[in-house]
Design a protein around this motif. Structure first.
Motif, PDB file in Angstrom:
ATOM      1  N   ILE A  29      36.075  29.468  38.992  1.00  0.00           N
ATOM      2  CA  ILE A  29      35.343  29.468  37.732  1.00  0.00           C
ATOM      3  C   ILE A  29      35.940  28.346  36.885  1.00  0.00           C
ATOM      4  O   ILE A  29      37.024  27.828  37.190  1.00  0.00           O
ATOM      5  CB  ILE A  29      35.439  30.811  36.992  1.00  0.00           C
ATOM      6  N   ILE A  89      36.160  38.015  28.952  1.00  0.00           N
ATOM      7  CA  ILE A  89      35.350  37.186  29.838  1.00  0.00           C
ATOM      8  C   ILE A  89      35.266  37.910  31.183  1.00  0.00           C
ATOM      9  O   ILE A  89      36.291  38.190  31.806  1.00  0.00           O
ATOM     10  CB  ILE A  89      35.976  35.787  30.054  1.00  0.00           C
ATOM     11  N   SER A 120      34.908  38.931  39.990  1.00  0.00           N
ATOM     12  CA  SER A 120      35.753  38.616  41.150  1.00  0.00           C
ATOM     13  C   SER A 120      35.145  39.090  42.462  1.00  0.00           C
ATOM     14  O   SER A 120      35.382  38.486  43.509  1.00  0.00           O
ATOM     15  CB  SER A 120      37.147  39.220  40.969  1.00  0.00           C
ATOM     16  N   ASP A 147      38.948  38.561  32.273  1.00  0.00           N
ATOM     17  CA  ASP A 147      38.798  39.032  33.665  1.00  0.00           C
ATOM     18  C   ASP A 147      37.584  39.924  33.830  1.00  0.00           C
ATOM     19  O   ASP A 147      36.840  39.804  34.795  1.00  0.00           O
ATOM     20  CB  ASP A 147      40.024  39.776  34.229  1.00  0.00           C
ATOM     21  N   ASN A 151      37.928  27.810  34.213  1.00  0.00           N
ATOM     22  CA  ASN A 151      38.841  28.561  33.348  1.00  0.00           C
ATOM     23  C   ASN A 151      38.990  27.932  31.970  1.00  0.00           C
ATOM     24  O   ASN A 151      39.099  28.647  30.962  1.00  0.00           O
ATOM     25  CB  ASN A 151      40.209  28.685  34.025  1.00  0.00           C
ATOM     26  N   LYS A 155      32.976  36.376  43.625  1.00  0.00           N
ATOM     27  CA  LYS A 155      33.820  35.312  44.193  1.00  0.00           C
ATOM     28  C   LYS A 155      34.116  35.614  45.659  1.00  0.00           C
ATOM     29  O   LYS A 155      34.032  34.740  46.521  1.00  0.00           O
ATOM     30  CB  LYS A 155      35.163  35.223  43.453  1.00  0.00           C
ATOM     31  N   GLN A 178      34.614  37.682  34.885  1.00  0.00           N
ATOM     32  CA  GLN A 178      34.536  36.602  35.867  1.00  0.00           C
ATOM     33  C   GLN A 178      34.012  37.048  37.232  1.00  0.00           C
ATOM     34  O   GLN A 178      33.963  36.248  38.159  1.00  0.00           O
ATOM     35  CB  GLN A 178      35.893  35.916  36.021  1.00  0.00           C
ATOM     36  N   ASP A 197      40.228  30.463  43.577  1.00  0.00           N
ATOM     37  CA  ASP A 197      41.142  30.366  42.423  1.00  0.00           C
ATOM     38  C   ASP A 197      42.251  29.347  42.635  1.00  0.00           C
ATOM     39  O   ASP A 197      43.369  29.514  42.134  1.00  0.00           O
ATOM     40  CB  ASP A 197      41.736  31.736  42.074  1.00  0.00           C
ATOM     41  N   GLU A 224      29.445  31.296  37.495  1.00  0.00           N
ATOM     42  CA  GLU A 224      29.266  31.572  36.070  1.00  0.00           C
ATOM     43  C   GLU A 224      30.000  32.854  35.665  1.00  0.00           C
ATOM     44  O   GLU A 224      30.160  33.775  36.461  1.00  0.00           O
ATOM     45  CB  GLU A 224      27.780  31.716  35.743  1.00  0.00           C
ATOM     46  N   CYS A 225      30.439  32.888  34.410  1.00  0.00           N
ATOM     47  CA  CYS A 225      31.078  34.078  33.840  1.00  0.00           C
ATOM     48  C   CYS A 225      30.289  34.516  32.607  1.00  0.00           C
ATOM     49  O   CYS A 225      29.362  33.839  32.179  1.00  0.00           O
ATOM     50  CB  CYS A 225      32.517  33.762  33.425  1.00  0.00           C
ATOM     51  N   TYR A 272      35.707  28.800  29.787  1.00  0.00           N
ATOM     52  CA  TYR A 272      35.556  30.183  29.340  1.00  0.00           C
ATOM     53  C   TYR A 272      36.694  30.629  28.436  1.00  0.00           C
ATOM     54  O   TYR A 272      36.491  31.462  27.541  1.00  0.00           O
ATOM     55  CB  TYR A 272      35.374  31.106  30.547  1.00  0.00           C
ATOM     56  N   ARG A 315      43.508  27.811  31.176  1.00  0.00           N
ATOM     57  CA  ARG A 315      43.136  28.747  30.111  1.00  0.00           C
ATOM     58  C   ARG A 315      43.861  28.410  28.816  1.00  0.00           C
ATOM     59  O   ARG A 315      43.263  28.439  27.733  1.00  0.00           O
ATOM     60  CB  ARG A 315      43.432  30.195  30.548  1.00  0.00           C
TER      61      ARG A 315
END
Length: 341
Positions: A157, A305, A309, A290, A159, A312, A307, A146, A332-333, A162, A210
């Protein structure tokens, strides 16, 4: 026996030092009976195992990986997104026989714990640049999550993409006034609205990416949103989310769509809407970001969305342990459509 050591215990048992060490650290190398015998005798003599510090000094390895958090430990362990990331990292470390150390990047002073780990996972944009420099100068493998740091591999991701996707979807569902409840858009510790000159900052922070995605979707669909309809929320929790949501939902005219930059903000907004007697999605629609578990259990369920985590965390830990610390990975999300919009 007084002052029992690995060497004296091995001599007492009539086995090698390596055999005693394996009984504690590599049980698969011994028969079950021999290991039970060694551990039973060790317990009788008050020997609890090889000295981890001495082993680390001898081998140059601690079998420990640190997560360098951008926030305080208290915040990180209570935040559901950080929790999922830590869980994913822990899964991989446990499988590989490694331990985990959490380090707060909010500390202003040098910590001796920084010298212990064999590698570092940096989570979020570092706030303590002196600490970051020490970690990099250690020469140990480092990977970031992140955030993007020069010369360091990363797991992220997209951001912008998405945020654009969920805003584009939500804007098509609902005409009328739009508001954004953003997270950490400004350098301020209070809830406030943005000003026009603050809208198009080129900062690469997650929150800015975002916001850029939201604004691009607004523009592409020929909708409008003014700076004073974008709220900065300094901390991702219900308290601050509810302050911003109450300001937004008591306006005249009231927004009919709220783009919330996190699920926690969206859930806090739902609470305020209920207090004000507003129905979701009839009176106001909203979306989050999230994919935390609470979003699926909420009433109404939250469009968001996801994501992933935890994935990740697994990806970052696997890359670090494999020494693959130069790649930049984008995961991918999913856009999860639910009842709130």
């Amino acid at each position: 026996m007084a002052n029992v050591t690995l060497k004296s215990l091995a001599k007492h048992l009539g086995v090698s030092i390596a055999t005693v060490s394996n009984a504690f650290n590599r049980p698969d190398q011994l028969s079950a009976d021999l290991r039970r015998h060694i551990l039973k005798e060790s317990e009788k003599l008050g020997f609890t195992g090889p000295n981890a510090t001495a082993r680390s000094l001898r081998t140059g390895r601690s079998d420990m990986i640190a997560i360098l958090l951008s926030d305080t430990l208290e915040y990180s362990v209570s935040d559901p997104v950080a929790n999922q990331l830590i869980k994913g990292i822990a899964e991989v470390l446990q499988q590989q026989g490694k331990d985990m150390l959490l380090l707060s990047g909010s500390k202003a002073v040098h910590s001796t714990a920084e010298a212990l780990p064999d590698g570092f996972i940096i989570y979020g944009s570092p706030k303590n640049h002196e600490q970051l420099e020490r970690v990099i100068q250690s020469g140990k493998p480092v990977i970031s999550v992140d955030c993007n740091l020069a010369g360091i591999g990363s797991v992220n991701i997209d951001n912008y993409r998405y945020a654009y996707d969920i805003a584009h979807y939500a804007l098509q569902q609902q005409p009328g006034k739009v508001a954004v409840l953003g997270l950490r858009l400004l350098d301020s510790n209070r809830v406030c609205r943005m000003q026009s000159h603050e809208l198009y900052d080129q900062n690469e922070a997650i929150s800015r990416r975002r916001l850029d995605g939201y604004l691009a979707a607004v523009t592409d669909l020929k909708r409008e949103i003014s700076a004073d309809q974008i709220w900065h929320i300094p901390v991702n929790n219900h308290h601050y989310a509810e302050i911003a949501a109450r300001e937004a939902l008591t306006q005249h005219p009231r927004p009919t769509l709220l783009l919330c930059m996190s699920d926690r903000i969206a859930l806090g907004t739902m609470s305020v809407a209920r207090q004000l007697g507003l129905k979701i999605p009839e009176d106001v629609k909203l979306v989050g970001f999230d994919g935390i578990e609470e979003a699926e259990r909420a009433y109404p369920t939250l469009t968001t969305i996801a994501q992933h985590s935890d994935e990740k965390g697994r990806t970052a830990a696997s890359m670090l342990l494999a020494g693959d610390v130069q790649q930049d990975i984008l995961l991918e999300c999913e856009l999860r459509l639910r009842a709130s919009c």
